[in-house]
Design a protein around this motif. Structure first.
Motif: not given
Length: 127
Positions: A1-8, A33-40, A105-111
């Protein structure tokens, strides 16, 4: 599994009018603080999860309606409490709409509400 996290981050105002929330019942501001993690499971034809620039832009667009908003007056929170969990779900739903053509593409949002408390929401039905 691979993931990419971007934040704002996003600055909002809201109240949580229920005695359960103690002092947060009254109107107050929050910087989340917001992180969006996309995975596949497998990388795409470009050997990435998503383009980092595109992922950053999607997160910015998802947060745009929340920036400096009073969530008590936000139409998408009408009739529901604007808890951190509900806000994470809202952002996740907007990201899901942006990736409608990429259901793999999986999506997880972390606040992060404060240094001691984080909330995560994983969009259901995605890997």
């Amino acid at each position: 599994m691979y993931s990419l996290t971007v934040n704002d981050h996003v600055m909002i105002a809201h109240s949580l009018p229920n005695e359960f929330f103690g002092p947060a019942q009254g109107m107050h501001g929050a910087t989340l603080a917001v992180e969006a993690t996309f995975s596949r499971a497998e990388l795409d034809e470009h050997a990435v999860v998503l383009d980092i620039g595109a992922a950053t832009e999607m997160l910015d667009e998802a947060l745009s309606p929340l920036r400096y908003a009073n969530l008590d007056e936000h139409p998408d929170f009408a009739g529901r409490l604007s808890t951190t969990e509900a806000t994470a779900e809202y952002i996740g739903s907007r990201l899901e709409d942006a990736l409608a053509d990429q259901p793999d593409v999986g999506i997880t949002v972390t606040l992060t509400e404060n240094p001691r408390a984080k909330v995560s929401y994983t969009v259901p039905g995605r890997p």
